[in-house]
Design a protein around this motif. Sequence first.
Motif, PDB file in Angstrom:
ATOM      1  N   ARG A   2       1.198  -1.166   0.023  1.00 11.88           N
ATOM      2  CA  ARG A   2      -0.046   0.256  -0.095  1.00 11.88           C
ATOM      3  C   ARG A   2       0.931   1.222   0.274  1.00 11.88           C
ATOM      4  NH1 ARG A   2      -5.379  -1.854   1.278  1.00 11.88           N
ATOM      5  NH2 ARG A   2      -5.841   1.000   1.769  1.00 11.88           N
ATOM      6  N   ILE A   3       0.286   1.996  -0.830  1.00 19.51           N
ATOM      7  CA  ILE A   3       0.781   3.149  -0.843  1.00 19.51           C
ATOM      8  C   ILE A   3       0.363   4.666  -0.202  1.00 19.51           C
ATOM      9  CG2 ILE A   3       2.087   5.257  -2.572  1.00 19.51           C
ATOM     10  CD1 ILE A   3       2.768   2.718  -4.337  1.00 19.51           C
ATOM     11  N   GLY A   9      -4.353   9.573   0.625  1.00 22.69           N
ATOM     12  CA  GLY A   9      -5.161   8.593   1.765  1.00 22.69           C
ATOM     13  C   GLY A   9      -3.997   7.317   1.305  1.00 22.69           C
ATOM     14  N   GLU A  10      -3.568   6.394   2.588  1.00 17.78           N
ATOM     15  CA  GLU A  10      -3.434   4.894   1.711  1.00 17.78           C
ATOM     16  C   GLU A  10      -3.827   4.181   0.649  1.00 17.78           C
ATOM     17  OE1 GLU A  10      -1.161   3.269   4.835  1.00 17.78           O
ATOM     18  OE2 GLU A  10      -2.442   1.619   4.883  1.00 17.78           O
ATOM     19  N   ARG A  11      -3.951   3.974  -0.058  1.00 21.65           N
ATOM     20  CA  ARG A  11      -3.918   3.191  -1.633  1.00 21.65           C
ATOM     21  C   ARG A  11      -3.850   1.686  -2.011  1.00 21.65           C
ATOM     22  NH1 ARG A  11      -8.069   6.148  -4.076  1.00 21.65           N
ATOM     23  NH2 ARG A  11      -8.910   7.773  -2.208  1.00 21.65           N
ATOM     24  N   GLU A  12      -4.111   1.171  -2.224  1.00 24.04           N
ATOM     25  CA  GLU A  12      -3.246  -0.395  -3.376  1.00 24.04           C
ATOM     26  C   GLU A  12      -2.741   0.417  -3.941  1.00 24.04           C
ATOM     27  OE1 GLU A  12      -3.475  -3.401  -2.773  1.00 24.04           O
ATOM     28  OE2 GLU A  12      -4.679  -2.830  -0.071  1.00 24.04           O
ATOM     29  N   ASN A  13      -1.244  -0.774  -4.354  1.00 23.22           N
ATOM     30  CA  ASN A  13      -0.689   0.122  -5.185  1.00 23.22           C
ATOM     31  C   ASN A  13      -0.970  -0.091  -6.690  1.00 23.22           C
ATOM     32  OD1 ASN A  13      -0.487  -3.391  -5.006  1.00 23.22           O
ATOM     33  ND2 ASN A  13       2.001  -2.892  -5.889  1.00 23.22           N
ATOM     34  N   ARG A  76      11.696   4.513  -0.809  1.00 19.82           N
ATOM     35  CA  ARG A  76      11.109   3.118  -1.201  1.00 19.82           C
ATOM     36  C   ARG A  76      12.358   2.624  -0.989  1.00 19.82           C
ATOM     37  NH1 ARG A  76      10.096  -1.532  -3.940  1.00 19.82           N
ATOM     38  NH2 ARG A  76      10.968  -0.653  -5.993  1.00 19.82           N
ATOM     39  N   ASN A  77      11.934   1.153   0.050  1.00 18.88           N
ATOM     40  CA  ASN A  77      13.679   0.528   0.595  1.00 18.88           C
ATOM     41  C   ASN A  77      12.938  -0.417  -0.297  1.00 18.88           C
ATOM     42  OD1 ASN A  77      15.031  -2.088   1.278  1.00 18.88           O
ATOM     43  ND2 ASN A  77      15.572  -1.228   3.364  1.00 18.88           N
ATOM     44  N   THR A  78      14.182  -0.993  -1.635  1.00 24.10           N
ATOM     45  CA  THR A  78      14.001  -1.860  -2.654  1.00 24.10           C
ATOM     46  C   THR A  78      14.494  -2.819  -2.357  1.00 24.10           C
ATOM     47  OG1 THR A  78      16.453  -1.832  -3.316  1.00 24.10           O
ATOM     48  CG2 THR A  78      14.719  -0.271  -4.377  1.00 24.10           C
ATOM     49  N   VAL A  79      14.642  -3.600  -1.076  1.00 22.60           N
ATOM     50  CA  VAL A  79      14.557  -4.898  -0.722  1.00 22.60           C
ATOM     51  C   VAL A  79      13.562  -5.670   0.761  1.00 22.60           C
ATOM     52  CG1 VAL A  79      16.034  -6.389   1.072  1.00 22.60           C
ATOM     53  CG2 VAL A  79      17.255  -4.875  -0.029  1.00 22.60           C
ATOM     54  N   THR A  80      13.537  -4.407   0.743  1.00 23.88           N
ATOM     55  CA  THR A  80      12.036  -4.956   2.114  1.00 23.88           C
ATOM     56  C   THR A  80      10.395  -4.230   1.894  1.00 23.88           C
ATOM     57  OG1 THR A  80      12.122  -2.776   3.359  1.00 23.88           O
ATOM     58  CG2 THR A  80      12.900  -4.797   4.062  1.00 23.88           C
ATOM     59  N   HIS A  81      10.211  -3.618   0.221  1.00 32.68           N
ATOM     60  CA  HIS A  81       8.972  -2.467  -0.426  1.00 32.68           C
ATOM     61  C   HIS A  81       8.873  -2.000   0.735  1.00 32.68           C
ATOM     62  CE1 HIS A  81       9.946  -5.122  -3.895  1.00 32.68           C
ATOM     63  NE2 HIS A  81      10.135  -6.266  -3.381  1.00 32.68           N
ATOM     64  N   GLU A  82       9.060  -1.310   1.762  1.00 31.47           N
ATOM     65  CA  GLU A  82       8.580  -0.443   2.906  1.00 31.47           C
ATOM     66  C   GLU A  82       8.895   1.026   1.812  1.00 31.47           C
ATOM     67  OE1 GLU A  82       9.348   1.376   7.305  1.00 31.47           O
ATOM     68  OE2 GLU A  82      10.741   0.095   6.285  1.00 31.47           O
ATOM     69  N   PHE A  83       7.439   2.391   2.166  1.00 29.58           N
ATOM     70  CA  PHE A  83       7.770   2.727   1.436  1.00 29.58           C
ATOM     71  C   PHE A  83       8.145   3.695   3.002  1.00 29.58           C
ATOM     72  CE2 PHE A  83       5.507   1.232  -1.815  1.00 29.58           C
ATOM     73  CZ  PHE A  83       6.066   2.489  -3.227  1.00 29.58           C
ATOM     74  N   ILE A  84       8.982   4.873   2.899  1.00 27.22           N
ATOM     75  CA  ILE A  84       9.573   6.037   4.274  1.00 27.22           C
ATOM     76  C   ILE A  84       8.823   6.638   4.233  1.00 27.22           C
ATOM     77  CG2 ILE A  84      11.269   6.422   5.001  1.00 27.22           C
ATOM     78  CD1 ILE A  84      12.607   3.898   3.098  1.00 27.22           C
ATOM     79  N   SER A  85       8.623   6.971   2.914  1.00 29.60           N
ATOM     80  CA  SER A  85       7.723   8.802   2.360  1.00 29.60           C
ATOM     81  C   SER A  85       7.445   8.676   1.114  1.00 29.60           C
ATOM     82  CB  SER A  85       8.918   9.857   2.391  1.00 29.60           C
ATOM     83  OG  SER A  85       9.735  10.262   1.637  1.00 29.60           O
ATOM     84  N   VAL A  86       6.456   9.495   0.963  1.00 29.23           N
ATOM     85  CA  VAL A  86       5.605   9.732  -0.167  1.00 29.23           C
ATOM     86  C   VAL A  86       5.437  11.307  -0.335  1.00 29.23           C
ATOM     87  CG1 VAL A  86       3.683   9.233  -1.574  1.00 29.23           C
ATOM     88  CG2 VAL A  86       4.629   7.167  -0.454  1.00 29.23           C
TER      89      VAL A  86
END
Length: 102
Positions: A2-3, A9-13, A76-86
Amino acid sequence: MRIACPFCGERENGEFTYLGDASPERPNFAVDGRESPDRVEDAFYDYVYLRDNVAGVMREYWYHGGGCRSWLVAERNTVTHEFISVTAAPGAGAASAVRAGE
Ligand SMILES: [Zn+2]
């Protein structure tokens, strides 16, 4: 995955489109012919074609086509796919509209 769009707000990628690395900056040469053509060509070749294959946090362009149609810059962390900021990309239309109260 989710992004968190800053406008929707938060939505499906699936609503978003990945548009690539946001880090490269366009080469800026004066148009006075002083630079060697080879140097200019090499700089533009790097800008257009060469990208780092980052294992970790990188800045990326995303487009929210299934929502506000804004261009976004995500870390985005390309290893964990965690979004740090948008955040809104510089010059994004929706960002101007929100500030103007439209
Ligand atoms: Zn959005």
